[in-house]
Design an enzyme around this catalytic site. Structure first.
Site, PDB file in Angstrom:
ATOM      1  N   ILE A 137       0.897  -1.162   0.000  1.00  0.00           N
ATOM      2  CA  ILE A 137       0.000   0.000   0.000  1.00  0.00           C
ATOM      3  C   ILE A 137       0.931   1.206   0.000  1.00  0.00           C
ATOM      4  O   ILE A 137       1.596   1.491   0.989  1.00  0.00           O
ATOM      5  CB  ILE A 137      -0.957  -0.007   1.200  1.00  0.00           C
ATOM      6  N   PRO A 138       1.011   1.897  -1.144  1.00  0.00           N
ATOM      7  CA  PRO A 138       2.079   2.873  -1.396  1.00  0.00           C
ATOM      8  C   PRO A 138       1.907   4.220  -0.708  1.00  0.00           C
ATOM      9  O   PRO A 138       1.677   5.249  -1.347  1.00  0.00           O
ATOM     10  CB  PRO A 138       2.050   3.014  -2.920  1.00  0.00           C
ATOM     11  N   CYS A 139       2.089   4.245   0.609  1.00  0.00           N
ATOM     12  CA  CYS A 139       1.990   5.510   1.344  1.00  0.00           C
ATOM     13  C   CYS A 139       3.106   6.475   0.949  1.00  0.00           C
ATOM     14  O   CYS A 139       2.974   7.688   1.147  1.00  0.00           O
ATOM     15  CB  CYS A 139       1.978   5.264   2.843  1.00  0.00           C
ATOM     16  N   HIS A 140       4.172   5.958   0.348  1.00  0.00           N
ATOM     17  CA  HIS A 140       5.253   6.840  -0.111  1.00  0.00           C
ATOM     18  C   HIS A 140       4.797   7.736  -1.269  1.00  0.00           C
ATOM     19  O   HIS A 140       5.450   8.720  -1.571  1.00  0.00           O
ATOM     20  CB  HIS A 140       6.490   6.027  -0.522  1.00  0.00           C
ATOM     21  N   ARG A 141       3.663   7.414  -1.882  1.00  0.00           N
ATOM     22  CA  ARG A 141       3.139   8.212  -2.996  1.00  0.00           C
ATOM     23  C   ARG A 141       2.267   9.378  -2.525  1.00  0.00           C
ATOM     24  O   ARG A 141       1.650  10.064  -3.342  1.00  0.00           O
ATOM     25  CB  ARG A 141       2.327   7.328  -3.942  1.00  0.00           C
TER      26      ARG A 141
END
Length: 171
Positions: A137-141
């Site tokens: 789940i790409p929270c870095h985005r």
């Protein structure tokens, strides 16, 4: 896999050691900072009321998928996340994050609006910080409205590296 059992393993990546945990329903944790593993294990035992077992064989297919992504050989992480036991707002935010395309970023405010509460940017930041399965789940985005990177549990330098891996044009 035995009911209630959580299988875990660790692998070396270009980003450092990565610790991964899997339930019957999917990936429950990805840890990019070795110092966090002990805390994550405690949280998982409380969240799932199961037991942890090191099982590299069971994790091998999951690790292969994550390695492909971290080596820049895959644009998608086709794994199921197990978000059981997380608060409803956090689950909603994490599901929204999964819609952010590879190589793109959205603001905390955009995520809050998509979650039905445009004023909840800080709550979105907290949900991102508590994301148990970064990468999957790409929270870095998720970045600030002004284009600055904001925070990241693994540190802003790691966030920059992940965004660069995806070809995102950093400011």
């Amino acid at each position: 896999m035995e009911k209630g059992q959580l299988n875990f393993g660790e692998f070396a990546s270009p980003f450092g050691p990565v610790w991964v945990c899997l339930s019957e329903a999917g990936v429950t944790a990805i840890v990019l900072q070795p110092a966090e593993v002990k805390r994550v294990k405690r949280d998982l035992l409380a969240r799932f009321h199961g037991r942890l077992r090191e099982n590299p064989e069971r994790l091998a297919p999951v690790i292969r998928v994550l390695e492909q992504y971290l080596e820049g050989k895959a644009k998608e992480i086709a794994l199921q996340a197990d978000l059981a036991g997380l608060p409803p707002f956090q689950q909603r935010v994490l599901r929204i994050l999964q819609t952010i395309p590879f190589g793109e970023a959205r603001s905390y405010q955009w995520v809050a609006t998509m979650a039905g509460n445009p004023g909840a940017s800080r709550a979105v930041g907290s949900a991102c910080a508590a994301n148990p399965v970064p990468l999957l789940i790409p929270c870095h985005r998720v970045i600030a409205k002004d284009g600055s990177l904001g925070g990241f549990r693994g540190g802003v330098a790691l966030k920059k590296r992940l965004l660069a891996l995806e070809g995102y044009d950093l400011p």
